[in-house]
Motif scaffolding. Structure first.
Motif, PDB file in Angstrom:
ATOM      1  N   ARG A 117       0.844  -1.207   0.000  1.00  0.00           N
ATOM      2  CA  ARG A 117       0.000   0.000   0.000  1.00  0.00           C
ATOM      3  C   ARG A 117       0.873   1.248   0.000  1.00  0.00           C
ATOM      4  NH1 ARG A 117      -5.184   1.151   1.234  1.00  0.00           N
ATOM      5  NH2 ARG A 117      -5.559  -0.854   2.227  1.00  0.00           N
ATOM      6  N   THR A 118       0.502   2.170  -0.851  1.00  0.00           N
ATOM      7  CA  THR A 118       1.181   3.449  -0.920  1.00  0.00           C
ATOM      8  C   THR A 118       0.150   4.529  -1.230  1.00  0.00           C
ATOM      9  OG1 THR A 118       2.930   4.721  -2.027  1.00  0.00           O
ATOM     10  CG2 THR A 118       1.750   3.123  -3.363  1.00  0.00           C
ATOM     11  N   PRO A 119       0.369   5.734  -0.746  1.00  0.00           N
ATOM     12  CA  PRO A 119      -0.560   6.815  -1.074  1.00  0.00           C
ATOM     13  C   PRO A 119      -0.324   7.376  -2.480  1.00  0.00           C
ATOM     14  CG  PRO A 119       1.158   7.650   0.344  1.00  0.00           C
ATOM     15  CD  PRO A 119       1.375   6.151   0.229  1.00  0.00           C
ATOM     16  N   ASP A 120       0.781   6.974  -3.115  1.00  0.00           N
ATOM     17  CA  ASP A 120       1.106   7.492  -4.446  1.00  0.00           C
ATOM     18  C   ASP A 120       0.054   7.054  -5.455  1.00  0.00           C
ATOM     19  OD1 ASP A 120       3.417   8.380  -3.235  1.00  0.00           O
ATOM     20  OD2 ASP A 120       4.623   6.685  -3.941  1.00  0.00           O
ATOM     21  N   VAL A 121      -0.351   7.974  -6.295  1.00  0.00           N
ATOM     22  CA  VAL A 121      -1.334   7.700  -7.335  1.00  0.00           C
ATOM     23  C   VAL A 121      -0.599   7.287  -8.603  1.00  0.00           C
ATOM     24  CG1 VAL A 121      -3.166   8.724  -8.732  1.00  0.00           C
ATOM     25  CG2 VAL A 121      -2.936   9.348  -6.328  1.00  0.00           C
ATOM     26  N   LYS A 122      -1.108   6.269  -9.293  1.00  0.00           N
ATOM     27  CA  LYS A 122      -0.493   5.829 -10.549  1.00  0.00           C
ATOM     28  C   LYS A 122      -0.682   6.913 -11.600  1.00  0.00           C
ATOM     29  CE  LYS A 122      -0.430   2.131 -13.962  1.00  0.00           C
ATOM     30  NZ  LYS A 122      -0.207   2.981 -15.096  1.00  0.00           N
ATOM     31  N   THR A 123       0.427   7.247 -12.252  1.00  0.00           N
ATOM     32  CA  THR A 123       0.377   8.201 -13.358  1.00  0.00           C
ATOM     33  C   THR A 123       1.212   7.627 -14.491  1.00  0.00           C
ATOM     34  OG1 THR A 123       2.289   9.413 -12.537  1.00  0.00           O
ATOM     35  CG2 THR A 123       0.131  10.228 -11.856  1.00  0.00           C
ATOM     36  N   GLY A 124       0.702   7.611 -15.669  1.00  0.00           N
ATOM     37  CA  GLY A 124       1.450   7.123 -16.825  1.00  0.00           C
ATOM     38  C   GLY A 124       1.643   5.613 -16.827  1.00  0.00           C
ATOM     39  N   TRP A 125       2.376   5.167 -17.824  1.00  0.00           N
ATOM     40  CA  TRP A 125       2.654   3.735 -17.985  1.00  0.00           C
ATOM     41  C   TRP A 125       3.737   3.294 -17.021  1.00  0.00           C
ATOM     42  CZ3 TRP A 125       0.478   0.129 -21.241  1.00  0.00           C
ATOM     43  CH2 TRP A 125      -0.497   0.625 -22.091  1.00  0.00           C
ATOM     44  N   ASN A 126       3.605   2.080 -16.496  1.00  0.00           N
ATOM     45  CA  ASN A 126       4.654   1.496 -15.671  1.00  0.00           C
ATOM     46  C   ASN A 126       5.841   1.147 -16.559  1.00  0.00           C
ATOM     47  OD1 ASN A 126       3.063   1.607 -13.376  1.00  0.00           O
ATOM     48  ND2 ASN A 126       2.325  -0.479 -13.591  1.00  0.00           N
ATOM     49  N   ARG A 127       7.040   1.455 -16.101  1.00  0.00           N
ATOM     50  CA  ARG A 127       8.250   1.083 -16.851  1.00  0.00           C
ATOM     51  C   ARG A 127       8.547  -0.402 -16.702  1.00  0.00           C
ATOM     52  NH1 ARG A 127      13.161   4.957 -16.052  1.00  0.00           N
ATOM     53  NH2 ARG A 127      13.827   3.793 -17.871  1.00  0.00           N
ATOM     54  N   VAL A 128       8.088  -0.988 -15.619  1.00  0.00           N
ATOM     55  CA  VAL A 128       8.256  -2.416 -15.365  1.00  0.00           C
ATOM     56  C   VAL A 128       6.854  -2.992 -15.209  1.00  0.00           C
ATOM     57  CG1 VAL A 128       9.225  -4.121 -13.773  1.00  0.00           C
ATOM     58  CG2 VAL A 128      10.449  -1.965 -14.185  1.00  0.00           C
ATOM     59  N   HIS A 129       6.608  -4.158 -15.804  1.00  0.00           N
ATOM     60  CA  HIS A 129       5.278  -4.756 -15.713  1.00  0.00           C
ATOM     61  C   HIS A 129       5.387  -6.280 -15.668  1.00  0.00           C
ATOM     62  CE1 HIS A 129       5.971  -4.910 -20.102  1.00  0.00           C
ATOM     63  NE2 HIS A 129       5.306  -6.054 -20.006  1.00  0.00           N
ATOM     64  N   LEU A 130       4.282  -6.920 -15.368  1.00  0.00           N
ATOM     65  CA  LEU A 130       4.218  -8.377 -15.326  1.00  0.00           C
ATOM     66  C   LEU A 130       3.791  -8.923 -16.682  1.00  0.00           C
ATOM     67  CD1 LEU A 130       2.349  -8.785 -11.927  1.00  0.00           C
ATOM     68  CD2 LEU A 130       4.792  -9.039 -12.347  1.00  0.00           C
ATOM     69  N   ASP A 131       4.289 -10.109 -17.020  1.00  0.00           N
ATOM     70  CA  ASP A 131       3.804 -10.885 -18.153  1.00  0.00           C
ATOM     71  C   ASP A 131       3.168 -12.145 -17.573  1.00  0.00           C
ATOM     72  OD1 ASP A 131       4.849  -9.095 -19.970  1.00  0.00           O
ATOM     73  OD2 ASP A 131       6.502 -10.371 -20.601  1.00  0.00           O
TER      74      ASP A 131
END
Length: 179
Positions: A117-131
């Motif tokens: 959990r983080t208070p940070d809001v997602k903005t833009g595309w993730n540079r790292v992602h799951l496959d």
């Protein structure tokens, strides 16, 4: 550029191994990073492109994960993410609290998947992602429908021949073809 929403944690077996790994990674171009972590028993670093990762202190639960102890995803609701990703991957949920959820392969091998959990809001595309790869023999369209029923949203991208979806919090992931 701010802190990445997804990062890896590297496992170590001893304090000496951790120091050796930090030294080796530094020689390869990694740098120490400050993402607001404060005084913690692990080392936060960034690769040459600025992607953060952690070199963890030795922990018994990571002794059999291999070099990658965990993939960590920042989120607003660890409980909801555990429900989605547990169903989406058939991974076992090991721990769920209001601040973190931890999953691992049902076979008990490989890295953990942690939702923090983080208070940070997602903005833009993730540079790292799951496959995610479906089981052999699974129908790809049926798998997309199953993931959508769990809360995934399809993403249309030009020139991409694989399926891209987002989880309920908007984190992108790729659905690969079954083998």
């Amino acid at each position: 550029m701010g802190k990445n929403r997804v990062h890896v944690d590297l496992a170590t077996t001893s304090a000496a191994h951790r120091a050796e790994l930090v030294e080796r990674l530094t020689a390869l171009g990694a740098t120490r990073a400050d993402v607001g972590q404060g005084d913690v028993p692990w080392t936060v670093m960034a690769d040459p492109e600025g992607n953060e990762f952690c070199v963890l202190d030795p922990r018994p639960e990571h002794r059999d994960t291999g070099p990658i102890a965990a993939v960590v995803v920042d989120c607003a609701d660890p409980r909801a993410m555990a429900r989605f990703w547990g169903e989406a991957t058939d991974w076992t949920v090991h721990e769920v609290t209001d601040s973190e959820a931890v999953l691992r392969s049902a076979q008990g091998v490989g890295p953990y998947l942690r939702f923090h959990r983080t208070p940070d809001v997602k903005t833009g595309w993730n540079r790292v992602h799951l496959d995610v790869r479906p089981y052999p023999g699974d129908d790809p369209q049926a798998e997309v429908a199953r993931l959508r029923a769990l809360g995934a949203t399809p993403v249309e991208l030009d020139g991409i021949h694989w399926t891209v979806l987002t989880d309920p919090e908007g984190n992108e992931f790729c659905l690969l073809s079954p083998k």
